[in-house]
Write a protein that holds these residues in place. Sequence first.
Motif, PDB file in Angstrom:
ATOM      1  N   LEU A   1      47.812  -7.628  85.087  1.00  0.00           N
ATOM      2  CA  LEU A   1      46.784  -6.589  85.119  1.00  0.00           C
ATOM      3  C   LEU A   1      45.572  -7.126  85.870  1.00  0.00           C
ATOM      4  O   LEU A   1      45.058  -8.207  85.544  1.00  0.00           O
ATOM      5  N   TYR A   2      45.112  -6.339  86.849  1.00  0.00           N
ATOM      6  CA  TYR A   2      43.942  -6.735  87.655  1.00  0.00           C
ATOM      7  C   TYR A   2      42.912  -5.612  87.560  1.00  0.00           C
ATOM      8  O   TYR A   2      43.230  -4.427  87.784  1.00  0.00           O
ATOM      9  N   VAL A   3      41.660  -5.938  87.214  1.00  0.00           N
ATOM     10  CA  VAL A   3      40.570  -4.967  87.081  1.00  0.00           C
ATOM     11  C   VAL A   3      39.390  -5.446  87.918  1.00  0.00           C
ATOM     12  O   VAL A   3      38.993  -6.613  87.841  1.00  0.00           O
ATOM     13  N   GLU A   4      38.826  -4.528  88.719  1.00  0.00           N
ATOM     14  CA  GLU A   4      37.643  -4.829  89.521  1.00  0.00           C
ATOM     15  C   GLU A   4      36.580  -3.774  89.243  1.00  0.00           C
ATOM     16  O   GLU A   4      36.857  -2.559  89.344  1.00  0.00           O
ATOM     17  N   GLN A   5      35.372  -4.224  88.885  1.00  0.00           N
ATOM     18  CA  GLN A   5      34.286  -3.313  88.529  1.00  0.00           C
ATOM     19  C   GLN A   5      33.006  -3.758  89.243  1.00  0.00           C
ATOM     20  O   GLN A   5      32.610  -4.919  89.158  1.00  0.00           O
ATOM     21  N   ASP A   6      32.368  -2.833  89.927  1.00  0.00           N
ATOM     22  CA  ASP A   6      31.107  -3.126  90.603  1.00  0.00           C
ATOM     23  C   ASP A   6      29.986  -3.121  89.563  1.00  0.00           C
ATOM     24  O   ASP A   6      29.560  -2.050  89.106  1.00  0.00           O
ATOM     25  N   VAL A   7      29.498  -4.304  89.203  1.00  0.00           N
ATOM     26  CA  VAL A   7      28.483  -4.428  88.161  1.00  0.00           C
ATOM     27  C   VAL A   7      27.242  -5.128  88.688  1.00  0.00           C
ATOM     28  O   VAL A   7      26.111  -4.616  88.582  1.00  0.00           O
ATOM     29  N   LEU A   8      27.400  -6.262  89.304  1.00  0.00           N
ATOM     30  CA  LEU A   8      26.261  -7.105  89.658  1.00  0.00           C
ATOM     31  C   LEU A   8      25.372  -6.464  90.703  1.00  0.00           C
ATOM     32  O   LEU A   8      24.145  -6.410  90.578  1.00  0.00           O
TER      33      LEU A   8
END
Length: 435
Positions: A79-86
Amino acid sequence: MSRFPFLVLFGAWCLGPQPAAAQSATAIYASPTDTIRLALPQAEQQFSQNNLAVLAQQYNVTVAQAQAVQARLIDNPSLYVEQDVLRRKIGRPTVPEGTVGSEAIVTVQQLFSLAGRRKAAGQVAQQNAVVEQYNLQDLLRNLRYQLRSTFYDVYFKQQTLRTYATEITSLTRTVSLYQTQFEKGNIALKEVIRLRAFLFTLQSERQSLLNDVASDQTDLHVLLRDATGSQFVPLVDLRRTRELNLASHPEQELIDTALVRRTDLNARRASLQQQNLNLKLQQKLATPDLAVGYTYDKAGSYINNYSALTLGIAVPIFNRNQGNIQAAKAQIAGSQLLVDQQQLVVQSEVHQAYQLAARNDELFQNTDRDTAPFARLMVGIEQSYAKRILSVVEYLDFFESYKNNLVQLNTLRANRVRAFEQLNFAVGKPVFRAE
């Protein structure tokens, strides 16, 4: 005062206490607090339950079985998750019109083994468990042979020790009385010296035998995992040992049985089968794995809420597992040679053990095992010596002959039983049992 009336009385007195001497010798091994009477079936049961080497090898079997289970398991999905947070938190950029919230990517991927590779790997691991099982059985075969042969060795050595104890008790009494007569001037010093020298020889031989028995007792304690420090007193039915014979078991029959039952040979065969399965596995490894996945992109593609199916596979252009396949073929050839060699070893060992058992049994059957005439002769010898009809040299010569006859008879019995146990060991099956 004449010496002869005294010596006649001494000879009669010396012969009288023999039962007491025998009881004293028996008491060495019969103390209820220091000895354990042990039958062979009881010893084998205790050995199977308690032996540390056997228990340790059982864990090796368990490990191999667990590895076979592990080899059959399907790979876990990734499972790979990418989230724009910084960037959003620091820069707070303006979101273009039509964009849905922040960027997020999720990818799930599963690896599938093609060409039955997972099943082949499980078969190789399971065959390794079979090899370990045969190794366990072969360890049991070796240790059980050691247990049984040591058990009988201790029994016959203890019988010999009783002979020494009886003769030493009798001769010690003789030396003491003749020492008294020497001090009175009735006999020569050289006669007492000869008696003492022979007594010392008997005591030295007995001590050497005691050392052997102590070593065997240590082996039994280790094999049975017994930490009490007690002395084992084996219980053996001599009638059953006398009934052992080769008549009903031809040599070729035992060789055929050994080729089927010998665990070391079966372990080599199982290892050869494992190498064959490994070759199939290496051939299947030439087919690459297939990766199947799903990707979801919330706001990073040309459309919002982008979904896609992913497929991935290595192209087998350069690496087709050629080296491992070649190595597996070579391992099969080597394992086959080891199997052939072990078959020759098994046949040779059975043949040698059969011939040894036949020679020992023939010698045993052709030997006069009746010791009663010797016992009666010794009574006359001691009386003749007491009457001064025989010299001390003649007396000690007869005394040593009587001792040697009993010792050699026990040695012959022990060698014969050990030869049958060695034949059982070579066959890989307890064909001949005396318990």
